[in-house]
Design a protein around this motif. Structure first.
Motif, PDB file in Angstrom:
ATOM      1  N   THR A  54      42.794  46.742  28.948  1.00 18.90           N
ATOM      2  CA  THR A  54      43.838  47.672  29.380  1.00 18.90           C
ATOM      3  C   THR A  54      45.211  47.141  28.998  1.00 18.90           C
ATOM      4  N   TYR A  55      45.447  45.867  29.310  1.00 15.66           N
ATOM      5  CA  TYR A  55      46.763  45.291  29.033  1.00 15.66           C
ATOM      6  C   TYR A  55      47.032  45.225  27.533  1.00 15.66           C
ATOM      7  N   PRO A  60      43.859  38.324  46.147  1.00 12.05           N
ATOM      8  CA  PRO A  60      43.890  39.105  47.390  1.00 12.05           C
ATOM      9  C   PRO A  60      42.490  39.462  47.895  1.00 12.05           C
ATOM     10  N   THR A  93      37.386  48.505  36.994  1.00 13.12           N
ATOM     11  CA  THR A  93      37.695  47.226  36.352  1.00 13.12           C
ATOM     12  C   THR A  93      38.921  47.318  35.442  1.00 13.12           C
ATOM     13  N   ALA A  94      39.532  48.503  35.344  1.00 10.11           N
ATOM     14  CA  ALA A  94      40.589  48.674  34.347  1.00 10.11           C
ATOM     15  C   ALA A  94      41.911  48.038  34.760  1.00 10.11           C
ATOM     16  N   LEU A  95      42.084  47.781  36.072  1.00 10.73           N
ATOM     17  CA  LEU A  95      43.345  47.199  36.516  1.00 10.73           C
ATOM     18  C   LEU A  95      43.132  45.743  36.905  1.00 10.73           C
ATOM     19  N   ASN A  96      44.190  44.962  36.781  1.00 11.91           N
ATOM     20  CA  ASN A  96      44.096  43.552  37.144  1.00 11.91           C
ATOM     21  C   ASN A  96      43.904  43.413  38.653  1.00 11.91           C
ATOM     22  N   PRO A  97      42.856  42.672  39.070  1.00 15.92           N
ATOM     23  CA  PRO A  97      42.526  42.638  40.500  1.00 15.92           C
ATOM     24  C   PRO A  97      43.498  41.835  41.366  1.00 15.92           C
ATOM     25  N   VAL A  98      44.331  40.985  40.770  1.00 15.83           N
ATOM     26  CA  VAL A  98      45.165  40.110  41.607  1.00 15.83           C
ATOM     27  C   VAL A  98      46.652  40.458  41.544  1.00 15.83           C
ATOM     28  N   VAL A  99      46.972  41.602  40.941  1.00 16.87           N
ATOM     29  CA  VAL A  99      48.377  42.017  40.841  1.00 16.87           C
ATOM     30  C   VAL A  99      48.505  43.385  41.520  1.00 16.87           C
ATOM     31  N   LYS A 110      53.505  46.288  40.532  1.00 17.71           N
ATOM     32  CA  LYS A 110      53.857  45.321  39.481  1.00 17.71           C
ATOM     33  C   LYS A 110      53.173  45.673  38.162  1.00 17.71           C
ATOM     34  N   GLN A 111      51.933  46.159  38.250  1.00 14.98           N
ATOM     35  CA  GLN A 111      51.227  46.513  37.017  1.00 14.98           C
ATOM     36  C   GLN A 111      51.888  47.708  36.348  1.00 14.98           C
ATOM     37  N   ALA A 120      54.826  46.522  34.568  1.00 10.31           N
ATOM     38  CA  ALA A 120      54.488  45.764  33.360  1.00 10.31           C
ATOM     39  C   ALA A 120      54.085  46.691  32.209  1.00 10.31           C
ATOM     40  N   PHE A 121      53.405  47.784  32.534  1.00 13.18           N
ATOM     41  CA  PHE A 121      52.939  48.698  31.481  1.00 13.18           C
ATOM     42  C   PHE A 121      54.100  49.397  30.772  1.00 13.18           C
ATOM     43  N   TYR A 131      46.618  46.414  46.301  1.00  7.70           N
ATOM     44  CA  TYR A 131      45.862  45.870  45.173  1.00  7.70           C
ATOM     45  C   TYR A 131      44.758  46.856  44.808  1.00  7.70           C
ATOM     46  N   HIS A 185      41.588  46.744  44.570  1.00  5.66           N
ATOM     47  CA  HIS A 185      40.357  46.809  45.357  1.00  5.66           C
ATOM     48  C   HIS A 185      40.543  47.547  46.672  1.00  5.66           C
ATOM     49  N   ALA A 213      45.633  54.958  36.889  1.00 11.14           N
ATOM     50  CA  ALA A 213      45.502  54.676  35.454  1.00 11.14           C
ATOM     51  C   ALA A 213      46.147  55.792  34.633  1.00 11.14           C
TER      52      ALA A 213
END
Lengths: 314, 322
Positions: A214-215, A308, B100-106, B110-111, B114-115, B149, B151, B162
């Motif tokens: 994705t990134y 998290p 699963t497409a996004l970062n799990p810890v951000v 913020k995402q 960043a995009f 987040y 999750h 998304a």
């Protein structure tokens, strides 16, 4: 969070129980008792019996374990049989040296191991990656006492860059840091290799995950993705391993402290084993076990900060 | 309407232990500004490889030939830096698996900031745009979502996030790669509706990749059907759905439960398998499963027959009857 702390406290108590029990059994198996050591070879049987009684060594083993744990619970680690100084004091004097040594060793491992692992993970199966792999595995395989002796021979005796023994002059930070370089690198060396391997494997795994695509699809640079969005996830298992590995790191510190004659916990434990000074041995083991449990708690808390999803488990 | 994307004779092959695998073979495809094109095919038809080529994210071992001309530039001839400059900046994507497409810890906020890295403006401005966009894609309490987040959100909400992320980049080409496959049926229709509405937000052409013809009917104005790495039929949805020319398209439409007229206990299916993507191939790839196959189908290269309204079909039977 409360439940988590409760669980950790239970773990701490069980770890202490098991180590102390094992240690007591060892004390009974090892020839030579503290009473004869304390009183010297010419002491009479009656004198030895009297001292044994004073130390509580005439009691059954279970009673001894119970008494010892009860005392530990109140924060009293007992008394040195040779000098009659409180063990708390001996441990308190040795502990900072060992902590500094262990933390500096971890520092080296993180400072060198994590970047090496990242760098290798971003160019897998290239020559650079393989060279790092071979070097990492080699330093993992080197025992700390071998490294210690070679480090001494080359850098202290041969090149005379660093002092061979001691922890530096008290109060002189420069000389203390100077004396710390060789021992900490000795303890940390295999951890540098270990972390490099671990970080590489962990990074490669996370790089396969869908969010990385994705990134990339949003045009972020591979470097930024690796450092900001992959490493924070890849580092989680590394922190856990470090938390558990602090135990073996401390045992590496014992050998290193002996070779470099640094007055730390390891040196204290070693000397007291040689002189059958069991209260001191027990004291060092209790403190080491406590350190181990603390390191695990610290690792869990750091990971909860990083991910998290893990906060829910606390 | 002007041409946004013009794919000419695109072929993509991967090296493997058993020799080269050809995932995409000689594909021609055009997409005009503002068009919504449904790309349909089974697993193994080459859809995903085609999407990777459009996103300039083909794996390192892939060999691509032909031309992928986007706004006058050939993506295949660009330097890596030029390609990266187009990703998330003209070409955007909504991926298949919202879980699963996004970062799990951000955090979501913020995402989404960043995009927008290709866009000018401060972090605060980008966060404000993200907040507004979350509201536009129909999320309740967007301010809270920004702090959450991935999750903590359901699949449908993640897919809305998304889509918001893709729309924030104001794309000219939005590639929705099976965006509803991982979602349940009610959420699926909501996401399709959202994609339809997204054309009011940004002026993007949409390439909607799916294996569900039904969704194509409700969202797209054009459809392209892929089979075993080849484009077998393309044209306006109304025309293809009303009068499919290729036996494969006919068979696919016959399998759509919504189109079954006579009540039946067993759902129809196409017997046989998609041929493996091994390089050597003679004749039509659908021939072993085709009930209309005759002489030339097994041995002669596929002809291309143009159809009215810019459509085309590649079938020996159609050519022979023309």
């Amino acid at each position: 969070m409360l439940f988590y702390l409760f669980r950790r406290l239970l773990l701490a108590i069980s770890v202490l129980l098991v180590t102390v029990t094992m240690l007591f059994s060892l004390v009974f198996l090892v020839p030579g008792d503290p009473a004869s050591v304390a009183l010297g070879p010419r002491a009479t049987q009656a004198q030895k019996e009297a001292l044994r009684q004073r130390m509580g060594m005439d009691q059954p083993a279970l009673v001894q374990v119970g008494r010892f744990l009860a005392r530990v619970a109140t924060g009293d680690l007992g008394e040195d049989v040779l000098t009659h100084r409180p063990v708390n004091q001996l441990v308190a004097r040795a502990l900072p040296n060992t902590l500094v040594l262990a933390l500096t060793a971890i520092g080296w491992a993180m400072l060198l191991g994590i970047p090496l692992g990242c760098w290798a993970a971003l160019r897998p199966d290239t020559l650079a990656d393989r060279v790092i792999g071979v070097l990492s595995t080699s330093v993992i395989a080197l025992p700390a006492f071998v490294v210690a002796i070679y480090a001494l021979l080359v850098f202290s005796v041969g090149l005379k860059w660093f002092p061979a023994i001691g922890a530096g002059h008290p109060g002189d930070l420069g000389s203390q840091l100077h004396a710390l370089v060789l021992p900490s690198l000795t303890v940390g060396l295999s951890w540098i290799g270990y972390l490099a391997r671990l970080v590489r494997a962990s990074m490669l795994e996370v790089l396969q995950e869908n969010h990385v695509r994705t990134y990339r699809a949003f045009g972020l640079s591979d470097r930024l993705i690796a450092l900001h969005y992959v490493l924070p996830i890849a580092i989680v298992p590394v922190v856990s391993v470090l938390g558990v590995g602090i135990g073996s790191l401390l045992s590496g510190a014992v050998l290193t402290e002996i070779v470099f004659a640094r007055p730390g916990l390891g040196k204290l434990a070693y000397d007291s084993v040689i002189s059958r000074n069991f209260p001191v041995v027990m004291g060092t083991v209790v403190v080491t076990a406590a350190l181990y449990v603390l390191a695990n708690v610290a690792a869990d808390l750091i990971n909860a900060r990083l991910d998290p999803r893990l906060r829910q488990g606390l | 309407m002007s041409m946004l994307l013009d794919i000419r004779r695109l072929s993509v092959s991967y090296a493997s232990e058993h020799g080269p695998l050809q995932a995409v073979r000689n594909i021609d495809l055009t997409l005009e500004k503002g068009q919504v094109l449904g790309l349909v095919g089974e697993s193994g038809s080459g859809k995903s490889t085609l999407v990777s080529a459009l996103l300039t994210l083909l794996p390192p071992g892939a060999q691509a030939s032909g031309q992928v001309i986007y706004q006058g530039q050939d993506l295949l001839q660009m330097s890596p830096a030029q390609r990266r400059g187009l990703r998330g900046n003209g070409i955007a994507t909504v991926s298949q698996d919202p879980f699963t497409a996004l970062n799990p810890v951000v955090t979501i906020g913020k995402q989404l900031v960043a995009f927008q890295h290709h866009k000018p403006g401060s972090k605060a401005e980008k966060a404000a745009r993200a907040l507004a966009m979350l509201e536009r894609v129909g999320l309740s309490d967007p301010a809270t979502r920004m702090r959450q987040y991935p999750h903590e959100l359901s699949g449908g909400i993640r897919q809305r996030v998304a889509i918001a992320a893709a729309l924030l980049t104001e794309p000219a080409l939005l590639i929705a790669d099976e965006p509803t496959t991982a979602l349940d049926a009610t959420t699926e229709m909501q996401i399709v509706a959202l994609l339809r509405e997204s054309r009011d937000v940004v002026d993007a052409a949409i390439l909607f990749v799916t294996h569900d013809l039904h969704l194509v009917g409700s969202l797209c104005d054009h459809v392209a059907v892929m089979y075993a790495g080849e484009m077998v039929e393309a044209g306006p949805v109304a025309q293809v759905f009303a009068a499919p020319r290729h036996p494969y398209t006919q068979a696919l439409l016959a399998c759509d439960p919504a189109r079954i007229v006579t009540p039946t206990r067993t759902l129809p299916f196409i017997p046989g398998h998609v041929p493996p993507p091994t390089a050597a191939r003679l004749g039509c790839p659908f021939q072993p499963r085709c009930s209309h196959a005759f002489g030339p189908c097994a041995s002669e290269a596929l002809p291309t027959t143009p159809l009215p309204f810019g459509g085309m079909v590649r079938c020996h039977k159609v050519t022979a009857h023309a």
